[in-house]
Write an enzyme that holds these catalytic residues in place. Structure first.
Site, PDB file in Angstrom:
ATOM      1  N   ASN A 199       0.881  -1.171   0.000  1.00 44.08           N
ATOM      2  CA  ASN A 199       0.000   0.000   0.000  1.00 44.08           C
ATOM      3  C   ASN A 199       0.917   1.219   0.000  1.00 44.08           C
ATOM      4  O   ASN A 199       1.479   1.564   1.034  1.00 44.08           O
ATOM      5  CB  ASN A 199      -0.892  -0.034   1.252  1.00 44.08           C
ATOM      6  CG  ASN A 199      -1.682   1.254   1.434  1.00 44.08           C
ATOM      7  OD1 ASN A 199      -1.767   2.083   0.512  1.00 44.08           O
ATOM      8  ND2 ASN A 199      -2.266   1.428   2.616  1.00 44.08           N
ATOM      9  N   GLU A 257      -5.753  -4.527  10.568  1.00 47.81           N
ATOM     10  CA  GLU A 257      -4.718  -3.513  10.759  1.00 47.81           C
ATOM     11  C   GLU A 257      -4.995  -2.724  12.034  1.00 47.81           C
ATOM     12  O   GLU A 257      -5.775  -1.750  12.009  1.00 47.81           O
ATOM     13  CB  GLU A 257      -4.702  -2.551   9.566  1.00 47.81           C
ATOM     14  CG  GLU A 257      -4.397  -3.227   8.251  1.00 47.81           C
ATOM     15  CD  GLU A 257      -3.768  -2.243   7.256  1.00 47.81           C
ATOM     16  OE1 GLU A 257      -2.674  -2.543   6.777  1.00 47.81           O
ATOM     17  OE2 GLU A 257      -4.368  -1.184   7.008  1.00 47.81           O
ATOM     18  N   GLY A 312       2.234   2.492  10.756  1.00 45.53           N
ATOM     19  CA  GLY A 312       3.220   3.552  10.588  1.00 45.53           C
ATOM     20  C   GLY A 312       3.908   3.968  11.871  1.00 45.53           C
ATOM     21  O   GLY A 312       4.600   4.983  11.922  1.00 45.53           O
ATOM     22  N   HIS A 357      -9.691   1.506   4.630  1.00 49.14           N
ATOM     23  CA  HIS A 357      -8.427   1.682   5.348  1.00 49.14           C
ATOM     24  C   HIS A 357      -8.660   2.650   6.513  1.00 49.14           C
ATOM     25  O   HIS A 357      -9.442   3.591   6.404  1.00 49.14           O
ATOM     26  CB  HIS A 357      -7.352   2.230   4.400  1.00 49.14           C
ATOM     27  CG  HIS A 357      -5.991   2.201   5.017  1.00 49.14           C
ATOM     28  ND1 HIS A 357      -5.571   3.151   5.909  1.00 49.14           N
ATOM     29  CD2 HIS A 357      -4.970   1.306   4.906  1.00 49.14           C
ATOM     30  CE1 HIS A 357      -4.342   2.848   6.313  1.00 49.14           C
ATOM     31  NE2 HIS A 357      -3.962   1.735   5.720  1.00 49.14           N
ATOM     32  N   GLU A 360      -7.051   5.036   7.572  1.00 50.76           N
ATOM     33  CA  GLU A 360      -6.819   6.450   7.258  1.00 50.76           C
ATOM     34  C   GLU A 360      -8.038   7.056   6.550  1.00 50.76           C
ATOM     35  O   GLU A 360      -8.344   8.233   6.738  1.00 50.76           O
ATOM     36  CB  GLU A 360      -5.531   6.591   6.419  1.00 50.76           C
ATOM     37  CG  GLU A 360      -4.299   6.344   7.300  1.00 50.76           C
ATOM     38  CD  GLU A 360      -3.091   5.755   6.588  1.00 50.76           C
ATOM     39  OE1 GLU A 360      -3.033   5.804   5.345  1.00 50.76           O
ATOM     40  OE2 GLU A 360      -2.198   5.233   7.287  1.00 50.76           O
ATOM     41  N   LYS A 377       0.164   4.194  -0.273  1.00 46.75           N
ATOM     42  CA  LYS A 377      -0.468   5.407   0.282  1.00 46.75           C
ATOM     43  C   LYS A 377      -0.209   6.581  -0.669  1.00 46.75           C
ATOM     44  O   LYS A 377      -0.072   6.365  -1.875  1.00 46.75           O
ATOM     45  CB  LYS A 377       0.022   5.663   1.711  1.00 46.75           C
ATOM     46  CG  LYS A 377      -0.119   4.409   2.585  1.00 46.75           C
ATOM     47  CD  LYS A 377       0.001   4.670   4.055  1.00 46.75           C
ATOM     48  CE  LYS A 377      -0.178   3.360   4.804  1.00 46.75           C
ATOM     49  NZ  LYS A 377      -0.237   3.535   6.255  1.00 46.75           N
ATOM     50  N   SER A 393       3.028  -1.935  10.432  1.00 48.02           N
ATOM     51  CA  SER A 393       4.462  -2.053  10.675  1.00 48.02           C
ATOM     52  C   SER A 393       4.998  -3.461  10.439  1.00 48.02           C
ATOM     53  O   SER A 393       5.893  -3.916  11.157  1.00 48.02           O
ATOM     54  CB  SER A 393       4.829  -1.562  12.090  1.00 48.02           C
ATOM     55  OG  SER A 393       4.473  -0.194  12.233  1.00 48.02           O
TER      56      SER A 393
HETATM   57  P1  PGA Z   1       2.572   0.387   7.669  1.00 43.33           P
HETATM   58  O1  PGA Z   1       1.115   0.616   6.993  1.00 43.33           O
HETATM   59  O2  PGA Z   1       3.088  -0.907   7.149  1.00 43.33           O
HETATM   60  O3  PGA Z   1       3.375   1.566   7.237  1.00 43.33           O
HETATM   61  O4  PGA Z   1       2.336   0.355   9.156  1.00 43.33           O
HETATM   62  C1  PGA Z   1       0.240  -0.444   6.774  1.00 43.33           C
HETATM   63  C2  PGA Z   1      -1.048   0.084   6.209  1.00 43.33           C
HETATM   64  O5  PGA Z   1      -1.501   1.160   6.618  1.00 43.33           O
HETATM   65  O6  PGA Z   1      -1.644  -0.547   5.302  1.00 43.33           O
END
Ligand code: PGA
Length: 252
Positions: free
Chosen positions: A9, A167, A173, A95, A97, A11, A212
């Site tokens: 992803n 998640e 992140g 997601h 976000e 982003k 992460s």
């Molecule tokens: P990350 O993000 O691996 O940077 O923690 C995962 C995600 O939001 O899909």
């Protein structure tokens, strides 16, 4: 046995030059005959670029969001049919976000999931709890509830066409990861919820872990019985890290 699935992803990252370099490095590093499905979910403006770049490779193309609507006066939105025209196989829906910054509700996530399926896309349905919810022992209620709303919008026969991504919001992140045991507990709970809708689908649906996931923790997470792959944010922007996670999935 479910085939493992590792999806990147990106982003809101990338530009034409860095995308080209990243895809070409991932392509070069992928085994020709892999036993893992690999995908990369890119920002919408780069769909055409990455469609061309991954063509003929084992990398599946994905988007990061989709409209619940088929067409019309929805400025800024992108329909599932449009994504399908760019040979998208996957689309991330719900997601955290999008839920946090765009106020997406469970009902909207369910509608987007249904829209994706209607156009033949595989929705990667994201669910996850915040730290406050985990500390209040609400993880199963929150995460299970998010999945239930999506399942309620689907026919039993459609369930096997989705992918679920657990998640935990506090792990995205942040460099904090759920322990393999913590993640496995939630994945097993999610599989039980899937089984309430369709026992057959529950054995087939891949449940990814995201938050992460990195080369140094991927192997132990991917070794858990109900962790069928990863949704990778930060580490998907570095070819070597992404490939190392794919390799960890291959050897599990
Ligand atoms: P990350 O993000 O691996 O940077 O923690 C995962 C995600 O939001 O899909």
């Amino acid at each position: 046995m479910r085939r493992k699935f590792v999806a990147g992803n990106w982003k809101m990252n990338g530009d034409l030059a860095s995308n080209a370099a990243l895809i070409s490095a991932v392509k070069a590093g992928l085994a020709a005959e892999g036993n893992v499905d690999v995908a990369t979910c890119v920002p919408a403006p780069y769909l055409a670029q990455v469609q061309a770049a991954v063509s003929g490779s084992a990398i599946g193309l994905g988007a990061q969001d989709v409209s619940a609507h088929a067409a019309g006066a929805y400025t800024g939105e992108v329909s599932a049919a449009m994504l399908a025209e760019f040979a998208c196989k996957y689309v991330i829906v719900g997601h955290s976000e999008r839920r946090a910054y765009h106020g997406e509700t469970d009902a909207q996530v369910a509608a987007k999931t249904a829209a994706a399926l209607k156009s033949g896309l595989t929705p990667i349905v994201c669910v996850g709890e915040t730290l406050a919810q985990r500390e209040a022992a609400q993880t199963n209620a929150v995460v299970g509830g998010q999945l239930d709303v999506v399942l309620a919008a689907l026919e039993a026969g459609q369930v096997e066409a989705i992918v679920v991504a657990y998640e935990p919001v506090w792990a995205i992140g942040t460099g904090k990861t759920a322990t393999p045991e913590m993640a496995q507990d939630v994945h097993a709970m999610l599989r039980a919820r899937l089984a309430l809708k369709s026992v057959e689908a529950a054995t087939k649906v891949r449940i990814l872990y995201g938050g992460s996931m990195k080369p140094d923790n991927a192997k132990e997470l991917l070794a858990m019985a109900d962790i069928d792959g990863g949704l990778i944010g930060g580490a998907a922007l570095k070819a070597a890290d992404f490939l190392a996670i794919v390799q960890a999935a291959q050897s599990n």
